[in-house]
Design a protein around this motif. Structure first.
Motif, PDB file in Angstrom:
ATOM      1  N   LEU A   1      -1.442  -0.485  -8.957  1.00 38.69           N
ATOM      2  CA  LEU A   1      -1.290  -1.050 -10.304  1.00 38.69           C
ATOM      3  C   LEU A   1      -1.766  -0.068 -11.368  1.00 38.69           C
ATOM      4  N   ILE A   2      -1.014   0.021 -12.456  1.00 43.67           N
ATOM      5  CA  ILE A   2      -1.454   0.726 -13.670  1.00 43.67           C
ATOM      6  C   ILE A   2      -1.855  -0.353 -14.669  1.00 43.67           C
ATOM      7  N   SER A   3      -3.094  -0.289 -15.138  1.00 43.67           N
ATOM      8  CA  SER A   3      -3.553  -1.318 -16.071  1.00 43.67           C
ATOM      9  C   SER A   3      -4.307  -0.697 -17.232  1.00 43.67           C
ATOM     10  N   THR A   4      -4.372  -1.442 -18.309  1.00 44.72           N
ATOM     11  CA  THR A   4      -5.170  -1.098 -19.481  1.00 44.72           C
ATOM     12  C   THR A   4      -6.045  -2.303 -19.802  1.00 44.72           C
ATOM     13  N   THR A   5      -6.849  -2.201 -20.846  1.00 44.86           N
ATOM     14  CA  THR A   5      -7.683  -3.350 -21.214  1.00 44.86           C
ATOM     15  C   THR A   5      -6.836  -4.536 -21.672  1.00 44.86           C
ATOM     16  N   ALA A   6      -5.594  -4.274 -22.030  1.00 45.60           N
ATOM     17  CA  ALA A   6      -4.700  -5.363 -22.442  1.00 45.60           C
ATOM     18  C   ALA A   6      -4.135  -6.106 -21.244  1.00 45.60           C
ATOM     19  N   GLY A   7      -4.282  -5.548 -20.024  1.00 49.51           N
ATOM     20  CA  GLY A   7      -3.758  -6.197 -18.830  1.00 49.51           C
ATOM     21  C   GLY A   7      -2.904  -5.249 -18.012  1.00 49.51           C
ATOM     22  N   ALA A   8      -2.174  -5.830 -17.070  1.00 46.05           N
ATOM     23  CA  ALA A   8      -1.311  -5.031 -16.195  1.00 46.05           C
ATOM     24  C   ALA A   8      -0.189  -4.390 -17.008  1.00 46.05           C
ATOM     25  N   TRP A   9      -0.003  -3.086 -16.839  1.00 44.71           N
ATOM     26  CA  TRP A   9       1.041  -2.357 -17.573  1.00 44.71           C
ATOM     27  C   TRP A   9       2.250  -2.057 -16.697  1.00 44.71           C
ATOM     28  N   GLY A  10       2.009  -1.695 -15.444  1.00 46.55           N
ATOM     29  CA  GLY A  10       3.111  -1.332 -14.562  1.00 46.55           C
ATOM     30  C   GLY A  10       2.592  -0.879 -13.213  1.00 46.55           C
ATOM     31  N   VAL A  11       3.376  -0.030 -12.554  1.00 45.23           N
ATOM     32  CA  VAL A  11       3.060   0.396 -11.195  1.00 45.23           C
ATOM     33  C   VAL A  11       3.327   1.888 -11.049  1.00 45.23           C
ATOM     34  N   LEU A  12       2.421   2.560 -10.324  1.00 43.43           N
ATOM     35  CA  LEU A  12       2.631   3.946  -9.922  1.00 43.43           C
ATOM     36  C   LEU A  12       2.985   3.930  -8.442  1.00 43.43           C
ATOM     37  N   GLU A  13       4.148   4.483  -8.088  1.00 46.57           N
ATOM     38  CA  GLU A  13       4.626   4.431  -6.704  1.00 46.57           C
ATOM     39  C   GLU A  13       4.990   5.828  -6.224  1.00 46.57           C
ATOM     40  N   VAL A  14       4.485   6.166  -5.053  1.00 44.30           N
ATOM     41  CA  VAL A  14       4.857   7.409  -4.378  1.00 44.30           C
ATOM     42  C   VAL A  14       5.683   7.038  -3.153  1.00 44.30           C
ATOM     43  N   ASP A  15       6.831   7.711  -2.968  1.00 44.58           N
ATOM     44  CA  ASP A  15       7.744   7.433  -1.869  1.00 44.58           C
ATOM     45  C   ASP A  15       7.973   8.691  -1.047  1.00 44.58           C
ATOM     46  N   SER A  16       8.379   8.497   0.209  1.00 45.89           N
ATOM     47  CA  SER A  16       8.681   9.636   1.071  1.00 45.89           C
ATOM     48  C   SER A  16       9.862   9.299   1.978  1.00 45.89           C
ATOM     49  N   PRO A  17      10.805  10.241   2.136  1.00 43.22           N
ATOM     50  CA  PRO A  17      11.933  10.019   3.043  1.00 43.22           C
ATOM     51  C   PRO A  17      11.611  10.429   4.484  1.00 43.22           C
ATOM     52  N   SER A  18      10.381  10.930   4.724  1.00 41.11           N
ATOM     53  CA  SER A  18      10.027  11.415   6.057  1.00 41.11           C
ATOM     54  C   SER A  18       9.143  10.412   6.776  1.00 41.11           C
ATOM     55  N   ALA A  19       9.106  10.563   8.095  1.00 39.28           N
ATOM     56  CA  ALA A  19       8.211   9.717   8.887  1.00 39.28           C
ATOM     57  C   ALA A  19       6.774  10.165   8.661  1.00 39.28           C
ATOM     58  N   GLY A  20       5.850   9.289   8.920  1.00 39.76           N
ATOM     59  CA  GLY A  20       4.448   9.607   8.718  1.00 39.76           C
ATOM     60  C   GLY A  20       3.686   8.366   8.313  1.00 39.76           C
ATOM     61  N   GLN A  21       2.459   8.566   7.899  1.00 44.45           N
ATOM     62  CA  GLN A  21       1.610   7.444   7.555  1.00 44.45           C
ATOM     63  C   GLN A  21       0.865   7.710   6.247  1.00 44.45           C
TER      64      GLN A  21
ATOM     65  N   ASN B   1      -5.579   4.849 -12.633  1.00 51.05           N
ATOM     66  CA  ASN B   1      -6.627   4.475 -13.589  1.00 51.05           C
ATOM     67  C   ASN B   1      -6.728   5.498 -14.716  1.00 51.05           C
ATOM     68  N   LEU B   2      -6.667   6.792 -14.376  1.00 48.60           N
ATOM     69  CA  LEU B   2      -6.671   7.844 -15.398  1.00 48.60           C
ATOM     70  C   LEU B   2      -5.474   7.695 -16.325  1.00 48.60           C
ATOM     71  N   LEU B   3      -4.332   7.406 -15.734  1.00 46.15           N
ATOM     72  CA  LEU B   3      -3.110   7.246 -16.535  1.00 46.15           C
ATOM     73  C   LEU B   3      -3.248   6.073 -17.496  1.00 46.15           C
ATOM     74  N   GLY B   4      -3.785   4.951 -17.024  1.00 46.99           N
ATOM     75  CA  GLY B   4      -3.967   3.783 -17.889  1.00 46.99           C
ATOM     76  C   GLY B   4      -4.895   4.064 -19.046  1.00 46.99           C
ATOM     77  N   VAL B   5      -6.015   4.749 -18.767  1.00 46.17           N
ATOM     78  CA  VAL B   5      -6.965   5.098 -19.835  1.00 46.17           C
ATOM     79  C   VAL B   5      -6.321   6.028 -20.845  1.00 46.17           C
ATOM     80  N   ALA B   6      -5.549   7.021 -20.349  1.00 46.90           N
ATOM     81  CA  ALA B   6      -4.899   7.982 -21.250  1.00 46.90           C
ATOM     82  C   ALA B   6      -3.865   7.300 -22.136  1.00 46.90           C
ATOM     83  N   MET B   7      -3.091   6.379 -21.572  1.00 46.35           N
ATOM     84  CA  MET B   7      -2.093   5.668 -22.377  1.00 46.35           C
ATOM     85  C   MET B   7      -2.769   4.800 -23.429  1.00 46.35           C
TER      86      MET B   7
END
Length: 424
Positions: free
Chosen positions: A170-190, A204-210
């Motif tokens: 979750l990406i959040s600010t003091t105003a509440g939930a803003w959005g989502v940061l998602e990392v994806d991969s097309p390869s196998a792994g964990q 969290n850094l991104l939310g504070v900066a915004m």
């Protein structure tokens, strides 16, 4: 964890057991201690688990510095996607912004996606998708086998890009939930729990900066609004003073008593001097007044009031604060008016006005080229009954300055006052 091979058994054992006392003692006595993330990663090996985690910390540190300096929100989001992808050693990452009116998550920024996806594609924000669940519950979600996932549906756009695993926070600010940061991969792994710590810290850094950017934007808007209000107030004051000056001038012309008419006319000139100074404050909008502009404006106004008088105005490129500017405007008006009255009378003539910098003071001079001053004239004499001289001395004192006068081919008045002089 990553697409890289699992660290060897020696590395895993070292991470579980921690460094021995002997290792600490050697580290303290060696000159090869790492002094940067880069050196630390080189020492432990970029392909090791510890090297991978150190690289993530280095990326977090770099992004924090970038976020402090960045003033453009789109650039911030794009850089966040790029650096988060690097930190997870994958080529796909997206920043999703929640849109309440459409109840979805918009691809606001990203890296590795096909042309036309960013800014246009969106995902449903319900709990049946990994990103929607993370947004609704504020809980990080790891999906390491999307093709066999039975908890969530896999969005079609993920299938089109061959995504096999994903991690959402979750990406959040003091105003509440803003959005989502998602990392994806097309390869196998964990993806592992430790990856959540990295990505959540990143979000969290991104939310504070915004939020900082939004606060700065609102502050700038408030300051701009206040600036408009101050300018409007100053403009209205200037117009009101100009109207008052006109009324006094009309009364001076209609009054049958010469001494009263002269006093009203002088008062009109003083009022218009203050009005012109307010006009400069309104136009410049800095709380300070540029001396060249003030002198040019005042001299133009005085030339209109005193036909037949030729004014030569020059000034160094300096500025003074607003309070000083009002007193300077009144001084110039009084000195020029006196020159016109006593040096030339109705015939007119030339008057020079100048402002120069000397050490940390401003030297204001007004001189005419008439008969000069009487031998007994003393501008500092407190016993003088001349209202004009009393006003000149009072204004000079208000500037914490001094006034001198001499005859050298005409009357020559010099007012010197200390000022926080700034080059214009």
């Amino acid at each position: 964890m990553t697409d890289d091979p699992t660290p060897n058994a020696t590395t895993q054992t070292a991470l579980m057991d921690g460094p021995s006392d002997d290792v600490v003692e050697v580290a303290e006595g060696t000159s090869n201690e790492p002094t940067s993330f880069t050196e630390a990663i080189e020492q432990v090996g970029a392909g090791s688990l510890l090297g991978y985690r150190l690289q993530q910390q280095a990326i977090l540190s770099d992004f924090g510095l970038f976020a402090l300096q960045c003033r453009d929100n789109d650039a911030l989001l794009t850089r966040a996607a790029e650096m988060a992808a690097d930190g997870m050693r994958t080529g796909l990452c997206k920043v999703l912004e929640y849109r309440s009116d459409q109840d979805d998550l918009l691809f606001r920024a990203g890296v590795g996606w096909k042309t036309g996806v960013i800014g246009n594609a969106s995902l449903a924000a319900d709990e049946n998708s990994p990103a929607g669940f993370a947004f609704r519950n504020g809980t990080p979600v790891i999906s390491n086998h999307l093709e066999g996932e039975d908890r969530f549906r896999t969005p079609q756009i993920m299938v089109e890009h061959g995504v096999r695993r994903a991690i959402n926070v979750l990406i959040s600010t003091t105003a509440g939930a803003w959005g989502v940061l998602e990392v994806d991969s097309p390869s196998a792994g964990q993806f592992e729990a430790a990856d959540i710590a990295f990505l959540q810290g990143f979000a969290n850094l991104l939310g504070v900066a915004m939020e900082r950017q939004e606060n700065e934007r609102r502050l700038a808007e408030a300051l701009d609004y206040q600036k408009v209000l101050v300018q409007e107030a100053s403009h209205r004051v200037k117009n009101s003073l100009t109207m008052l000056s006109s009324i006094l001038h009309l009364q001076s012309r209609s009054n049958p008593l010469p001494e009263v008419s002269s006093a009203l006319n002088e008062a009109s000139g003083h009022v218009i001097a203050i009005a012109r100074t307010h006009d400069q404050l309104w136009r410049q909008g800095t709380g300070r007044v540029e001396m060249p502009a003030l002198l040019d404006d005042l001299c133009a106004s005085l030339s209109g009031q005193l036909p037949g008088l030729t004014l030569d105005c020059t000034s160094d490129a300096i500025s003074i604060d607003a309070d000083q500017a009002v007193a300077v405007g009144l001084l110039i008006t009084e000195l020029v008016t006196n020159a016109a009255k006593h040096a030339y009378g109705e015939d007119g003539g030339k008057v020079s006005v100048s402002a120069t910098v000397k050490d940390e003071s401003v030297c204001l001079t007004v001189r005419d080229y008439g008969a000069g001053l009487p031998d007994t004239f003393d501008v500092r004499a407190g016993s003088s009954t001349s209202l004009g001289l009393q006003l000149i001395r009072t204004l000079a004192r208000s500037l914490q300055g001094s006034v001198d006068a001499k005859s050298d081919g005409g009357a020559h008045f010099i007012v010197t006052f200390p000022a926080e002089v700034r080059k214009a």
